[in-house]
Design an enzyme around this catalytic site. Structure first.
Site, PDB file in Angstrom:
ATOM      1  N   GLY A 150      32.644 -23.587-109.611  1.00 10.69           N
ATOM      2  CA  GLY A 150      32.847 -25.038-110.974  1.00 10.69           C
ATOM      3  C   GLY A 150      33.579 -24.814-112.015  1.00 10.69           C
ATOM      4  O   GLY A 150      34.421 -23.539-111.241  1.00 10.69           O
ATOM      5  N   CYS A 151      34.787 -25.395-112.999  1.00 14.71           N
ATOM      6  CA  CYS A 151      35.782 -25.096-113.699  1.00 14.71           C
ATOM      7  C   CYS A 151      34.927 -24.057-114.406  1.00 14.71           C
ATOM      8  O   CYS A 151      35.842 -23.003-114.559  1.00 14.71           O
ATOM      9  CB  CYS A 151      35.367 -26.406-114.360  1.00 14.71           C
ATOM     10  SG  CYS A 151      34.192 -27.133-114.768  1.00 14.71           S
ATOM     11  N   TYR A 152      34.139 -23.911-114.810  1.00 19.94           N
ATOM     12  CA  TYR A 152      33.662 -22.443-115.641  1.00 19.94           C
ATOM     13  C   TYR A 152      33.889 -21.230-115.142  1.00 19.94           C
ATOM     14  O   TYR A 152      34.833 -20.693-116.155  1.00 19.94           O
ATOM     15  CB  TYR A 152      32.501 -23.067-116.604  1.00 19.94           C
ATOM     16  CG  TYR A 152      32.354 -23.606-118.322  1.00 19.94           C
ATOM     17  CD1 TYR A 152      33.880 -23.401-118.932  1.00 19.94           C
ATOM     18  CD2 TYR A 152      31.720 -25.206-118.004  1.00 19.94           C
ATOM     19  CE1 TYR A 152      33.738 -24.557-120.382  1.00 19.94           C
ATOM     20  CE2 TYR A 152      32.108 -25.654-119.381  1.00 19.94           C
ATOM     21  CZ  TYR A 152      32.687 -25.457-120.455  1.00 19.94           C
ATOM     22  OH  TYR A 152      32.727 -26.603-121.591  1.00 19.94           O
TER      23      TYR A 152
END
Length: 337
Positions: A150-152
């Site tokens: 995921g990005c976060y």
């Protein structure tokens, strides 16, 4: 030339992925699918691709994908849809980089708790490799299924990995404060992301309930060799793209900033897309790139780690190509630097 397909071609991550793959000397996009009833040209959905790609979106059929000689599929489908679609390709020997959340969490019970539904592909879940090259790089080249991170979580995991690896901080009192541009919410229109709703406004959301929390904890626990807990709070920022994360940690012994810099530079010495700086990073400096920028500070005896990335490139499509490069034996930086 490696033939590739993209499942779910209408979103922002698919657009960035196509842009990167079009300049990849060893990749040939031969199929783009869409779940829409129509079959528009890819360049009609993404006008910036006009005169660059002539493919038309088509419905997904596993046999058709395999018949075209596709060796690698990039799944840009929502969670739930991926685990319903990808097994038909994996069973036919196709390699997959999945950009959804379906194969990131190893424990199906944790997936059910955070995503509100049971996992329906336990066999392939057990085989999936988490696609964060800086941490799991040795496992990626032989993987058939890579679960793109995921990005976060990338900013949190890479921001903390050198510290948790050496048990340099308290592993139960970590605070991760992240801010993301609107594109992180995807392309599907929703009231909260309507311009008058989000412009000139900053807000937190999913406090204590964000689905990236167990993903962050899973990887950091792998690095530490024992359980790690984080208090993760995401915020929505009125900008198109980018993530900025500030991490607070309590050290187990005193550190100077020069010692922290040495620790981080040593840990990431073989990581071409992690940049360690003495300056405070800014999202504008990594926008459109696959770099994740880190800086460290000591404030009143506590550690502050600052991390930022482009959420669509490093946070999704760029690292997906980084994984593709490792899977097929290309230089990790191909088409990315």
């Amino acid at each position: 030339m490696t033939k590739v397909a993209i499942l779910g071609g209408s979103g922002y991550t698919a657009l960035e992925l196509i842009k990167i793959l079009l300049r990849h000397p060893n990749a040939d996009i031969v199929c783009v699918t869409s779940r829409q009833e129509e079959t528009p040209l890819v360049a009609e959905m993404h006008p910036s691709l006009a005169s660059r790609i002539s493919l038309r979106c088509e419905p997904f059929h596993a046999d058709r994908v395999v018949a075209r000689g596709v060796e690698c599929v990039f799944g840009c489908l929502p969670h739930g849809a991926s685990m319903a679609t990808l097994p038909s390709l994996l069973e036919r020997g196709v390699r997959v980089v999945d950009l959804s959340a379906d194969y990131r969490l190893r424990d199906p019970n944790v997936y059910a708790q955070w995503y509100g539904e049971s996992h329906h592909d336990l066999a392939h879940l057990a085989q999936a490799v988490y696609g964060l090259p800086e941490i799991y790089g040795e496992e990626i080249p032989t993987a058939q299924l890579v679960a793109n991170p995921g990005c976060y979580p990338q900013t949190a995991i890479l921001g903390l990995a050198p510290l948790v690896a050496g048990k340099h901080i308290d592993l139960q009192s970590i605070i991760v404060d992240s801010k993301s541009g609107i594109s992180g919410a995807g392309r599907t229109p929703k009231l909260a992301y309507h311009f008058p709703e989000c412009n000139e406004s900053v807000t937190a959301y999913n406090i204590g309930q964000h689905r990236h929390t167990p993903e962050i904890e899973q990887s950091l626990s792998d690095v530490a060799g024992e359980p790690v807990e984080v208090l993760f709070t995401p915020h929505l920022i009125p900008m198109n793209r980018g993530i900025f994360t500030t991490i607070y940690a309590v050290p187990r012994r005193p550190f100077s900033e020069s010692q922290l810099l040495d620790l981080y530079r040593t840990y990431y010495t073989k990581s071409p897309f992690v940049r360690i700086s003495t300056n405070i990073p800014a999202t504008r400096d990594c926008a459109g790139t696959n770099f994740l920028d880190l800086a460290v500070r000591v404030v009143r005896g506590r550690l502050v780690i600052l991390a930022c990335e482009d959420n669509l490139v490093r946070g999704a499509s760029g690292v997906a190509v980084q994984n593709f490069n490792r899977m097929f034996g290309f230089d990790e930086r191909t088409a990315l630097a």
